[in-house]
Motif scaffolding. Structure first.
Motif, PDB file in Angstrom:
ATOM      1  N   HIS A 140      40.971  38.641  29.212  1.00 58.01           N
ATOM      2  CA  HIS A 140      40.580  39.680  30.176  1.00 58.01           C
ATOM      3  C   HIS A 140      40.125  38.990  31.471  1.00 58.01           C
ATOM      4  CE1 HIS A 140      38.661  43.068  32.007  1.00 58.01           C
ATOM      5  NE2 HIS A 140      37.459  42.520  31.914  1.00 58.01           N
ATOM      6  N   THR A 141      40.564  39.498  32.597  1.00 59.37           N
ATOM      7  CA  THR A 141      40.247  38.846  33.877  1.00 59.37           C
ATOM      8  C   THR A 141      38.823  39.155  34.312  1.00 59.37           C
ATOM      9  OG1 THR A 141      42.538  39.062  34.520  1.00 59.37           O
ATOM     10  CG2 THR A 141      40.972  38.646  36.293  1.00 59.37           C
ATOM     11  N   GLU A 142      38.104  38.081  34.630  1.00 62.59           N
ATOM     12  CA  GLU A 142      36.772  38.255  35.228  1.00 62.59           C
ATOM     13  C   GLU A 142      36.722  37.367  36.446  1.00 62.59           C
ATOM     14  OE1 GLU A 142      33.479  37.728  32.543  1.00 62.59           O
ATOM     15  OE2 GLU A 142      34.535  38.913  31.039  1.00 62.59           O
ATOM     16  N   LEU A 143      36.165  37.865  37.524  1.00 57.54           N
ATOM     17  CA  LEU A 143      36.136  37.074  38.749  1.00 57.54           C
ATOM     18  C   LEU A 143      34.779  36.423  38.925  1.00 57.54           C
ATOM     19  CD1 LEU A 143      37.995  39.495  41.187  1.00 57.54           C
ATOM     20  CD2 LEU A 143      38.910  37.552  39.913  1.00 57.54           C
ATOM     21  N   ALA A 144      34.797  35.252  39.582  1.00 59.61           N
ATOM     22  CA  ALA A 144      33.541  34.558  39.854  1.00 59.61           C
ATOM     23  C   ALA A 144      32.657  35.443  40.746  1.00 59.61           C
ATOM     24  CB  ALA A 144      33.831  33.237  40.553  1.00 59.61           C
ATOM     25  N   ASP A 145      33.257  36.079  41.714  1.00 65.84           N
ATOM     26  CA  ASP A 145      32.526  36.984  42.591  1.00 65.84           C
ATOM     27  C   ASP A 145      33.193  38.354  42.490  1.00 65.84           C
ATOM     28  OD1 ASP A 145      31.447  38.488  44.611  1.00 65.84           O
ATOM     29  OD2 ASP A 145      31.426  36.854  46.072  1.00 65.84           O
ATOM     30  N   ASP A 146      32.466  39.310  41.915  1.00 66.63           N
ATOM     31  CA  ASP A 146      33.078  40.610  41.634  1.00 66.63           C
ATOM     32  C   ASP A 146      33.252  41.457  42.899  1.00 66.63           C
ATOM     33  OD1 ASP A 146      34.228  42.172  39.573  1.00 66.63           O
ATOM     34  OD2 ASP A 146      32.565  43.587  39.803  1.00 66.63           O
ATOM     35  N   ARG A 147      32.870  40.901  44.050  1.00 72.94           N
ATOM     36  CA  ARG A 147      33.001  41.706  45.270  1.00 72.94           C
ATOM     37  C   ARG A 147      34.252  41.360  46.056  1.00 72.94           C
ATOM     38  NH1 ARG A 147      27.656  39.657  47.518  1.00 72.94           N
ATOM     39  NH2 ARG A 147      28.618  37.930  46.438  1.00 72.94           N
ATOM     40  N   MET A 148      34.877  40.232  45.696  1.00 76.41           N
ATOM     41  CA  MET A 148      36.074  39.892  46.494  1.00 76.41           C
ATOM     42  C   MET A 148      37.206  39.379  45.610  1.00 76.41           C
ATOM     43  SD  MET A 148      34.878  36.591  48.573  1.00 76.41           S
ATOM     44  CE  MET A 148      34.571  35.019  47.816  1.00 76.41           C
ATOM     45  N   PRO A 149      38.423  39.701  46.021  1.00 79.81           N
ATOM     46  CA  PRO A 149      39.565  39.315  45.193  1.00 79.81           C
ATOM     47  C   PRO A 149      39.864  37.822  45.293  1.00 79.81           C
ATOM     48  CG  PRO A 149      40.305  40.381  47.208  1.00 79.81           C
ATOM     49  CD  PRO A 149      38.815  40.452  47.217  1.00 79.81           C
ATOM     50  N   GLY A 150      40.516  37.297  44.280  1.00 81.71           N
ATOM     51  CA  GLY A 150      41.017  35.925  44.331  1.00 81.71           C
ATOM     52  C   GLY A 150      42.541  35.992  44.350  1.00 81.71           C
ATOM     53  N   PHE A 151      43.155  35.117  45.134  1.00 85.68           N
ATOM     54  CA  PHE A 151      44.617  35.162  45.282  1.00 85.68           C
ATOM     55  C   PHE A 151      45.248  33.907  44.697  1.00 85.68           C
ATOM     56  CE2 PHE A 151      42.855  37.795  48.598  1.00 85.68           C
ATOM     57  CZ  PHE A 151      43.664  38.915  48.565  1.00 85.68           C
ATOM     58  N   LEU A 152      46.292  34.104  43.931  1.00 82.15           N
ATOM     59  CA  LEU A 152      47.089  32.977  43.466  1.00 82.15           C
ATOM     60  C   LEU A 152      48.207  32.759  44.468  1.00 82.15           C
ATOM     61  CD1 LEU A 152      47.206  34.013  39.734  1.00 82.15           C
ATOM     62  CD2 LEU A 152      45.939  32.112  40.702  1.00 82.15           C
ATOM     63  N   HIS A 153      48.497  31.492  44.702  1.00 77.96           N
ATOM     64  CA  HIS A 153      49.543  31.166  45.688  1.00 77.96           C
ATOM     65  C   HIS A 153      50.722  30.501  44.995  1.00 77.96           C
ATOM     66  CE1 HIS A 153      51.295  27.984  48.405  1.00 77.96           C
ATOM     67  NE2 HIS A 153      51.625  29.102  49.014  1.00 77.96           N
ATOM     68  N   LEU A 154      51.896  30.968  45.336  1.00 78.34           N
ATOM     69  CA  LEU A 154      53.113  30.387  44.755  1.00 78.34           C
ATOM     70  C   LEU A 154      54.144  30.285  45.869  1.00 78.34           C
ATOM     71  CD1 LEU A 154      54.077  29.492  41.959  1.00 78.34           C
ATOM     72  CD2 LEU A 154      54.947  31.806  41.590  1.00 78.34           C
TER      73      LEU A 154
END
Ligand SMILES: Nc1nc2c(ncn2[C@@H]2O[C@H](COP(=O)(O)OP(=O)(O)OP(=O)(O)O)[C@@H](O)[C@H]2O)c(=O)[nH]1
Ligand SMILES: [Mg+2]
Length: 328
Positions: A140-154
């Motif tokens: 299940h995805t949990e973010l380090a900071d729940d206020r901002m999205p994290g983006f994967l780059h490819l």
């Protein structure tokens, strides 16, 4: 700095003891100090850096870092929404594994600024033993900071010349839930800049009569929220996951497509199998076609709905859905 000796093995500079047993000050083999004083320290070969060097960011990019990258070059930004367990992270893992193992036909891996993040979310899938598939391929995805999205780059190579930079947010399903239920859109502002939005849905819940109506209703609400929150909604792709468990018939999704069309939104449908532990659908089924939806200029060579029959080709996974009245 103490002066050394011209003779090999003499350690007078360190020990003060002359190998030839002469007084060190008068020994004829001792190195001579320059006329203008003691030996100066050599100049440092490089200027001191103005700030501490930092390693490249290996985990998901913060919005600021994603923005910096976008300022540098055009990036294709994909919005990815869907309930918890819909299969959002699994789709990203599958895309990464297909690209890194050169299993895509039209795209090949060029680079990623978030390799560590990809490796982290792919760990279980990488260790997968075919005879003993795990219950859960991803966490299940949990973010380090729940206020901002994290983006994967490819960064993928497309054909001989073109390189495409994809920015793919891996968001927890709760973000979509609170968007639907509480109109919480502050964290989803990046959708205003998205080139395409993938709406992920667990295909098995659509096939299952007891859950179908509920999940269709939720997806209609999500579409309504997008319409109300974004000025120019980009093309939507309804992505039905777990295709390895079976195909979803067109008439099950018709109410969702109608909802989007009533809102004047462009929508297409894809069925994917990020993993394949059941049936005879290969893992990664439909994902290359899904990648193509990010780039309207990349031709879509897939036929229109419906595609019954057991011999399913990979290219048939994405369907430019047309309501029966609007079909050509
Ligand atoms: N067989 C099969 N399993 C899938 C597929 N997609 C997802 N799963 C399974 O469903 C689980 C949950 O999928 P995730 O991708 O983690 O779900 P998510 O949408 O990211 O969920 P949250 O992070 O909680 O929002 C995975 O660990 C897989 O075990 C698929 O296409 N086929
Ligand atoms: Mg997830």
């Amino acid at each position: 700095m103490a002066l050394g000796c011209t003779k090999d093995n003499c350690t007078v500079a360190e020990t003060g003891i002359c190998l030839a047993e002469n007084p060190p000050e008068t020994c004829p083999f001792r190195m001579k100090a320059p006329a203008d004083g003691p030996v100066a320290s050599p100049e440092p070969p490089l200027p001191r850096p103005e700030r501490n060097p930092s390693l490249p960011h290996s985990r998901a990019l913060t919005p600021q870092l994603a923005q910096d990258l976008m300022a540098d070059r055009y990036c294709t930004l994909v919005g990815i929404l869907g309930d918890p367990d819909a299969g959002k992270t699994a789709a990203l893992v599958s895309i990464y594994l297909l690209a890194s193992k050169a299993k895509l036909k039209e795209f090949s891996f060029a680079d990623s600024r978030t390799l560590m993040a990809f490796n982290e979310i792919s760990q279980v899938a990488l260790d997968w033993n075919e005879d003993d598939p795990p219950d859960q391929f991803t966490q299940h995805t949990e973010l380090a900071d729940d206020r901002m999205p994290g983006f994967l780059h490819l960064r993928l190579r497309h054909g001989e010349e073109e390189k495409i930079d994809f920015l793919l947010p891996d968001l927890p399903g709760e973000w979509s839930q609170s968007f639907i239920d509480k109109d919480r859109k502050d964290r989803l502002r990046f959708l205003n800049r998205a080139d395409v939005i993938w709406l992920l849905m667990d295909g098995s819940q659509l096939r299952e009569p007891s859950t179908r109506q509920y999940v269709v209703h939720r997806m209609q609400l999500l579409i309504d929220r997008l319409r109300a929150s974004i000025d120019h909604v980009p093309p939507l792709v309804l992505v039905l996951t777990r295709r390895d468990g079976g195909e979803v018939p067109a008439y099950f999704i018709e109410p969702i497509v109608q909802e989007a069309e009533q809102q004047n939104l462009q929508i297409s449908v894809a069925q994917i199998a990020s993993f394949g532990d059941r049936g005879d659908v290969d893992p990664g089924y439909g994902l290359e076609a899904l990648m193509r939806t990010c780039r309207p200029d990349v031709p879509d060579r897939t036929p229109t709905w419906p595609t019954p029959g057991p011999d399913i080709e990979e290219g048939r996974a994405i369907l430019r859905y047309r309501h029966p009245e609007h079909r050509l």
